[in-house]
Design a protein around this motif. Sequence first.
Motif, PDB file in Angstrom:
ATOM      1  N   ALA A   5     106.499  12.011  11.773  1.00 14.17           N
ATOM      2  CA  ALA A   5     107.398  11.444  12.788  1.00 14.17           C
ATOM      3  C   ALA A   5     108.778  11.292  12.189  1.00 14.17           C
ATOM      4  O   ALA A   5     108.950  11.240  10.964  1.00 14.17           O
ATOM      5  CB  ALA A   5     106.865  10.090  13.274  1.00 14.17           C
ATOM      6  N   ARG A   6     109.774  11.203  13.075  1.00 13.38           N
ATOM      7  CA  ARG A   6     111.168  11.112  12.642  1.00 13.38           C
ATOM      8  C   ARG A   6     111.537   9.669  12.301  1.00 13.38           C
ATOM      9  O   ARG A   6     111.131   8.720  12.988  1.00 13.38           O
ATOM     10  CB  ARG A   6     112.085  11.601  13.763  1.00 13.38           C
ATOM     11  N   PHE A   7     112.342   9.525  11.263  1.00 15.34           N
ATOM     12  CA  PHE A   7     112.896   8.228  10.878  1.00 15.34           C
ATOM     13  C   PHE A   7     114.354   8.439  10.472  1.00 15.34           C
ATOM     14  O   PHE A   7     114.779   9.555  10.153  1.00 15.34           O
ATOM     15  CB  PHE A   7     112.103   7.615   9.719  1.00 15.34           C
ATOM     16  N   ASP A   8     115.119   7.358  10.474  1.00 11.68           N
ATOM     17  CA  ASP A   8     116.531   7.439  10.101  1.00 11.68           C
ATOM     18  C   ASP A   8     116.684   7.834   8.633  1.00 11.68           C
ATOM     19  O   ASP A   8     115.884   7.436   7.776  1.00 11.68           O
ATOM     20  CB  ASP A   8     117.242   6.103  10.327  1.00 11.68           C
ATOM     21  N   LEU A  28     111.389  13.070   7.854  1.00  7.73           N
ATOM     22  CA  LEU A  28     110.044  13.234   8.402  1.00  7.73           C
ATOM     23  C   LEU A  28     109.049  12.607   7.435  1.00  7.73           C
ATOM     24  O   LEU A  28     108.937  13.041   6.281  1.00  7.73           O
ATOM     25  CB  LEU A  28     109.721  14.716   8.609  1.00  7.73           C
ATOM     26  N   TYR A  29     108.343  11.580   7.908  1.00 12.63           N
ATOM     27  CA  TYR A  29     107.323  10.912   7.104  1.00 12.63           C
ATOM     28  C   TYR A  29     105.952  11.129   7.723  1.00 12.63           C
ATOM     29  O   TYR A  29     105.811  11.161   8.957  1.00 12.63           O
ATOM     30  CB  TYR A  29     107.602   9.413   7.007  1.00 12.63           C
ATOM     31  N   ALA A  38     107.997  14.199   3.986  1.00 14.47           N
ATOM     32  CA  ALA A  38     107.627  15.612   4.078  1.00 14.47           C
ATOM     33  C   ALA A  38     108.818  16.514   4.350  1.00 14.47           C
ATOM     34  O   ALA A  38     108.713  17.731   4.212  1.00 14.47           O
ATOM     35  CB  ALA A  38     106.580  15.805   5.175  1.00 14.47           C
ATOM     36  N   GLY A  39     109.948  15.947   4.763  1.00 10.08           N
ATOM     37  CA  GLY A  39     111.092  16.791   5.052  1.00 10.08           C
ATOM     38  C   GLY A  39     112.296  15.981   5.473  1.00 10.08           C
ATOM     39  O   GLY A  39     112.189  14.799   5.808  1.00 10.08           O
ATOM     40  N   GLY A 113     105.991  24.648   7.780  1.00 10.29           N
ATOM     41  CA  GLY A 113     106.550  23.649   6.874  1.00 10.29           C
ATOM     42  C   GLY A 113     107.392  22.645   7.615  1.00 10.29           C
ATOM     43  O   GLY A 113     107.757  22.836   8.782  1.00 10.29           O
ATOM     44  N   HIS A 114     107.691  21.534   6.946  1.00 10.13           N
ATOM     45  CA  HIS A 114     108.523  20.471   7.501  1.00 10.13           C
ATOM     46  C   HIS A 114     109.849  20.344   6.765  1.00 10.13           C
ATOM     47  O   HIS A 114     110.532  19.337   6.900  1.00 10.13           O
ATOM     48  CB  HIS A 114     107.789  19.131   7.409  1.00 10.13           C
TER      49      HIS A 114
END
Length: 311
Positions: A5-8, A28-29, A38-39, A113-114
């Motif tokens: 999921a996206r985070f700041d 991306l965690y 992860a990215g 991939g991420h």
Amino acid sequence: MPSVARFDVLASHPEKESLDSVPWRDALYTDEDEPQLAGEVSSGDDYYNIIQYGDILEAIGQGIEARDEDIQPEGEVALSNTRHKMTARIGMGQTVEAAPGDRINLDLRARSGHSGYHGLKFDVGAMREICSNGMMAFVADQSYEQTHSEQFQPGLAYHAVDAVVDGVDTVERRLEQAQERELRNQDEALLILQDIGIDRYLEDPTPDLLTALNEEVEDPDNPSLYETFNAATYALTHLSEDRPQYQLDDGYEQAAQLLEYGEGIPHPDILGEDAVRRRSNQLIEDPEAEEYWEGERESLRDLMEYHEVEA
């Protein structure tokens, strides 16, 4: 499979107590018990859409079910330690025989991939029974890919499944043709393997490639493209040390240059001439460069004469 999921993304400044959000980037965690980064990607969906690994595998499963055939899939999935890369191999019981007793099991390879730099790609892969050599992606129209700028397209997985199940005859013809095309000699085969980049996956490139050629080539004076390709995959499968699967998959894709040119097989003379020309230029530009093997310069002169390559 872990989802992300996206985070700041936060930035710091030594003279500020608070952190600032970077509005144009997202982190991306994973959703694991101990989340992993992860990215780090663009925050805009127009530039980056998350494609979950689990969705990719589910789409492959749906593609197999849609075939309405008795397919018993088997395989494995590998994740990088940081979860930024995923590779999957799914066998579906499809086999070709490149030569009597030389059976090759086709499979589907999926890579994603991420990291923000790797899209999603499906390829027809294979595993050679007699030596467990991995293979991949030597028929261009059996590969499907998309970038993260697009929403996930499950239909690509369905097409990829069809390519494995329906592409047996195409692969078999390609491998038969590769056995009929021969290089000048084993020295030229070694130069070509170096030229297409197989050496970068090996700790001792020249000794390892020579070992692989000796293992796969029946007549050193007339190595076929198929034998040279098998030497490349043998080196990657058995002689590369502790390489993650996603790196080996990149290597198998490099090796596929020996079996793919447009809609057919590359001409041995073109492969040889290109490798000889580039290697001779390297040695001319750097006279102190170390030879790949003892006597390489003499062998190179003979090959330059054969291909009419001028120094």
